[in-house]
Design an enzyme around this catalytic site. Sequence first.
Site, PDB file in Angstrom:
ATOM      1  N   TYR B 120      50.287  48.706  72.652  1.00  0.00           N
ATOM      2  CA  TYR B 120      48.935  49.141  73.032  1.00  0.00           C
ATOM      3  C   TYR B 120      48.043  47.960  73.396  1.00  0.00           C
ATOM      4  O   TYR B 120      47.070  48.137  74.131  1.00  0.00           O
ATOM      5  CB  TYR B 120      48.300  49.963  71.907  1.00  0.00           C
ATOM      6  CG  TYR B 120      48.911  51.333  71.758  1.00  0.00           C
ATOM      7  CD1 TYR B 120      50.149  51.496  71.166  1.00  0.00           C
ATOM      8  CD2 TYR B 120      48.269  52.468  72.245  1.00  0.00           C
ATOM      9  CE1 TYR B 120      50.733  52.743  71.046  1.00  0.00           C
ATOM     10  CE2 TYR B 120      48.843  53.731  72.127  1.00  0.00           C
ATOM     11  CZ  TYR B 120      50.065  53.862  71.525  1.00  0.00           C
ATOM     12  OH  TYR B 120      50.640  55.094  71.415  1.00  0.00           O
ATOM     13  N   LYS B 167      61.493  48.053  63.738  1.00  0.00           N
ATOM     14  CA  LYS B 167      62.745  47.890  64.484  1.00  0.00           C
ATOM     15  C   LYS B 167      63.031  46.399  64.595  1.00  0.00           C
ATOM     16  O   LYS B 167      63.228  45.835  65.691  1.00  0.00           O
ATOM     17  CB  LYS B 167      62.624  48.581  65.857  1.00  0.00           C
ATOM     18  CG  LYS B 167      63.895  48.593  66.692  1.00  0.00           C
ATOM     19  CD  LYS B 167      64.926  49.644  66.325  1.00  0.00           C
ATOM     20  CE  LYS B 167      66.209  49.436  67.112  1.00  0.00           C
ATOM     21  NZ  LYS B 167      67.312  50.330  66.703  1.00  0.00           N
ATOM     22  N   ASP B 199      64.685  54.129  64.010  1.00  0.00           N
ATOM     23  CA  ASP B 199      65.651  55.132  64.464  1.00  0.00           C
ATOM     24  C   ASP B 199      66.256  55.859  63.259  1.00  0.00           C
ATOM     25  O   ASP B 199      66.363  57.093  63.254  1.00  0.00           O
ATOM     26  CB  ASP B 199      66.713  54.526  65.386  1.00  0.00           C
ATOM     27  CG  ASP B 199      67.357  53.246  64.838  1.00  0.00           C
ATOM     28  OD1 ASP B 199      66.732  52.558  64.006  1.00  0.00           O
ATOM     29  OD2 ASP B 199      68.482  52.930  65.251  1.00  0.00           O
ATOM     30  N   ASP B 223      52.848  56.429  66.497  1.00  0.00           N
ATOM     31  CA  ASP B 223      52.565  57.485  67.462  1.00  0.00           C
ATOM     32  C   ASP B 223      53.711  58.488  67.505  1.00  0.00           C
ATOM     33  O   ASP B 223      53.512  59.695  67.350  1.00  0.00           O
ATOM     34  CB  ASP B 223      52.375  56.838  68.843  1.00  0.00           C
ATOM     35  CG  ASP B 223      52.059  57.852  69.927  1.00  0.00           C
ATOM     36  OD1 ASP B 223      51.151  58.671  69.716  1.00  0.00           O
ATOM     37  OD2 ASP B 223      52.722  57.823  70.987  1.00  0.00           O
ATOM     38  N   ASP B 227      54.184  62.226  65.391  1.00  0.00           N
ATOM     39  CA  ASP B 227      54.363  63.430  66.204  1.00  0.00           C
ATOM     40  C   ASP B 227      55.662  64.151  65.848  1.00  0.00           C
ATOM     41  O   ASP B 227      55.733  65.379  65.877  1.00  0.00           O
ATOM     42  CB  ASP B 227      54.331  63.090  67.699  1.00  0.00           C
ATOM     43  CG  ASP B 227      52.925  63.228  68.283  1.00  0.00           C
ATOM     44  OD1 ASP B 227      51.950  63.031  67.527  1.00  0.00           O
ATOM     45  OD2 ASP B 227      52.789  63.544  69.477  1.00  0.00           O
TER      46      ASP B 227
HETATM   47  C1  LIG Z   1      72.246  48.448  65.906  1.00  0.00           C
HETATM   48  C2  LIG Z   1      71.156  48.626  66.924  1.00  0.00           C
HETATM   49  C3  LIG Z   1      70.931  47.348  67.677  1.00  0.00           C
HETATM   50  C4  LIG Z   1      71.446  49.789  67.870  1.00  0.00           C
HETATM   51  C5  LIG Z   1      70.343  49.989  68.892  1.00  0.00           C
HETATM   52  O1  LIG Z   1      69.146  49.847  68.588  1.00  0.00           O
HETATM   53  O2  LIG Z   1      70.685  50.303  70.036  1.00  0.00           O
HETATM   54  C6  LIG Z   1      71.667  51.142  67.173  1.00  0.00           C
HETATM   55  O3  LIG Z   1      70.506  51.602  66.574  1.00  0.00           O
HETATM   56  C7  LIG Z   1      72.161  52.134  68.181  1.00  0.00           C
HETATM   57  O4  LIG Z   1      71.401  53.053  68.543  1.00  0.00           O
HETATM   58  O5  LIG Z   1      73.287  51.999  68.647  1.00  0.00           O
HETATM   59  C1  LIG Z   2      46.522  59.726  74.258  1.00  0.00           C
HETATM   60  C2  LIG Z   2      47.353  58.587  73.725  1.00  0.00           C
HETATM   61  C3  LIG Z   2      46.882  57.284  74.297  1.00  0.00           C
HETATM   62  C4  LIG Z   2      47.374  58.569  72.208  1.00  0.00           C
HETATM   63  C5  LIG Z   2      48.222  57.437  71.662  1.00  0.00           C
HETATM   64  O1  LIG Z   2      49.289  57.118  72.206  1.00  0.00           O
HETATM   65  O2  LIG Z   2      47.810  56.853  70.649  1.00  0.00           O
HETATM   66  C6  LIG Z   2      47.864  59.860  71.543  1.00  0.00           C
HETATM   67  O3  LIG Z   2      49.208  60.089  71.797  1.00  0.00           O
HETATM   68  C7  LIG Z   2      47.623  59.788  70.074  1.00  0.00           C
HETATM   69  O4  LIG Z   2      48.583  59.674  69.309  1.00  0.00           O
HETATM   70  O5  LIG Z   2      46.461  59.819  69.662  1.00  0.00           O
END
Ligand SMILES: CC(C)[C@H](C(=O)O)[C@@H](O)C(=O)O
Ligand SMILES: CC(C)[C@H](C(=O)O)[C@@H](O)C(=O)O
Lengths: 326, 326
Positions: B120, B167, B199, B223, B227
């Site tokens: 951001y 991450k 992840d 964010d 959600d």
């Molecule tokens: C281990 C890591 C670097 C990898 C990634 O972020 O791609 C894993 O999370 C995946 O999705 O295979």
């Molecule tokens: C509208 C957008 C810029 C905003 C964000 O990404 O923060 C929204 O998704 C939120 O979470 O309030």
Amino acid sequence: MTHEIAVIPGDGIGQEVTPAAVEVLEALEPEFEFVDADAGDAVKEETGEALPQETYDLAASADATLFGAAGNTAADVILPLREAVESFVNVRPAKAYPGVDAVRPETDLVFLRENTEGVYAGHEDRLTQDVSTLTRVVTESASERLAEFACDYVAGDDHDGFSIVHKANVMRETDGLFRDTVKGVADEHGVETDQVLMDAFATRVCLDPEQFDVVVCPNLAGDVLSDLAAGLVGGLGLLPSANIGPDRALFEPVHGTAPDIAGEGVANPAATIVSAAMLLEYLGYDEASDRVHDAVEATLADGPRTPDLGGDASTEDVTAAIIDRL
Amino acid sequence: MTHEIAVIPGDGIGQEVTPAAVEVLEALEPEFEFVDADAGDAVKEETGEALPQETYDLAASADATLFGAAGNTAADVILPLREAVESFVNVRPAKAYPGVDAVRPETDLVFLRENTEGVYAGHEDRLTQDVSTLTRVVTESASERLAEFACDYVAGDDHDGFSIVHKANVMRETDGLFRDTVKGVADEHGVETDQVLMDAFATRVCLDPEQFDVVVCPNLAGDVLSDLAAGLVGGLGLLPSANIGPDRALFEPVHGTAPDIAGEGVANPAATIVSAAMLLEYLGYDEASDRVHDAVEATLADGPRTPDLGGDASTEDVTAAIIDRL
Ligand SMILES: CC(C)[C@H](C(=O)O)[C@@H](O)C(=O)O
Ligand SMILES: CC(C)[C@H](C(=O)O)[C@@H](O)C(=O)O
């Protein structure tokens, strides 16, 4: 023609599920030549290197690679291996199987994740004691290549089009370039697309996964959102993936090394065996690939099942049952 | 002492739910002085500016701001408004309410999202026709401030500690700095933490949301993951949020303008009314805040309900029912 398949079990349950998948392949395609190689925490402990040069070179020359999992060194292993096969797309199906407890049993998605750039191409700097930066990279060329793949993908299988997931309302230039480029290619091919913000996607896919089918997204978005989909289908234990490059490819289960059960012989081999099915398809053995998919699906539905799915079967039992059903 | 409250309904259902929340506040705290201001698509159409300077200045000087929603101009409105109140943390509770259909009814999480930097704060460039970049920024100072807030937060309420989501296996320098700084502050305060890759968090929160409680994370992770949690509790319609700064704060429902139902008088005011409850707490009216939370909860459980929750009540009906129960 004999295909050379690099086999890199890695750490933890990688050592158990990778041989299981090789067994399945051997039951089908005797014209594969398997070459084993090391990577991961264990080899790092021995040699100081998580990814020995021989292993990298093997992946870079074999027709396809089957990789299991790596522990703490995962990023040091998998990111260079993706590079070794020049993978530009990570294909991640996330499908709920009948008979497997899923948060959202209707889930049937495929993520086509950009596999070369975004924050993963990130050059990082510690500018001052206080400030660190990472340069996220998005190129038109990588977005185009991914989009071409996506268009072929939806044409080959029976899909209506794909969703472009991005955060271009904040990352206007970079994700804007991604979104517009992917959309442009899709339009040229007459492929329908819709566009969804990645945060909105996270909400919507939980509420109603059936509104999505094929999802095309930048690297980190694909990482997180495909793992979210894994949650919806009941865990990482069943998710395969394919890292596709122009001339070779790397196949891996999405799960990790599962240190809690490693060595006990009860790891679920399904994700790796389905990854092997994707390998078969990649090399043109479509019918063999279908047989593996069907055998895994039947085994997940009727058992035997490993403990993660509430059963008490071993990796060997499940592998044998899958081979029986081929 | 009279508090000045800026009220910015914005677009779409913002025009319906924001007055509803003001009604609730008026029923409780007559010593608020409400000052209305414009922002969003409609004012942009008229004046060319989505966020008029007066509105920005008002938010930057009022004790607190209640914001509804903005349409296509959302990012142009909300990001500067967060800046106007110098917000360094976005507090996003995601709780499943009894009586509301939820994918994961056990969900009861609070996200403490870094609110100033990450992508951001991203400076973007189109380096060549092919290449675009975004510089993601993570600072020790912002991570520290967030961590201090998090430590206070878990001490005030009854929490065992918090999870640091990041991450850092890929964004080693930037998310590494975030993770280590937040952990360092927590250690100093004797607050327990665990560390989860973003992840892995996405998978795990779907499978078992009860394993998490308070989640501290960088801006974009917050964010997307909040959600995701919204999806688990049944949609954005019920999620409040607070953008806290050192001297003032901005409160907003997480939902958008809902153009499909805007103008019909059936928007669910709950998320905005709970945001108003957070505003009350922020200004020190803890007891009034509790009364609003309880009244909303009781109304969600027993009705009346707006159509998004399967009822046929209007915004006015629900607001009146909540005020009745105060
Ligand atoms: C281990 C890591 C670097 C990898 C990634 O972020 O791609 C894993 O999370 C995946 O999705 O295979
Ligand atoms: C509208 C957008 C810029 C905003 C964000 O990404 O923060 C929204 O998704 C939120 O979470 O309030």
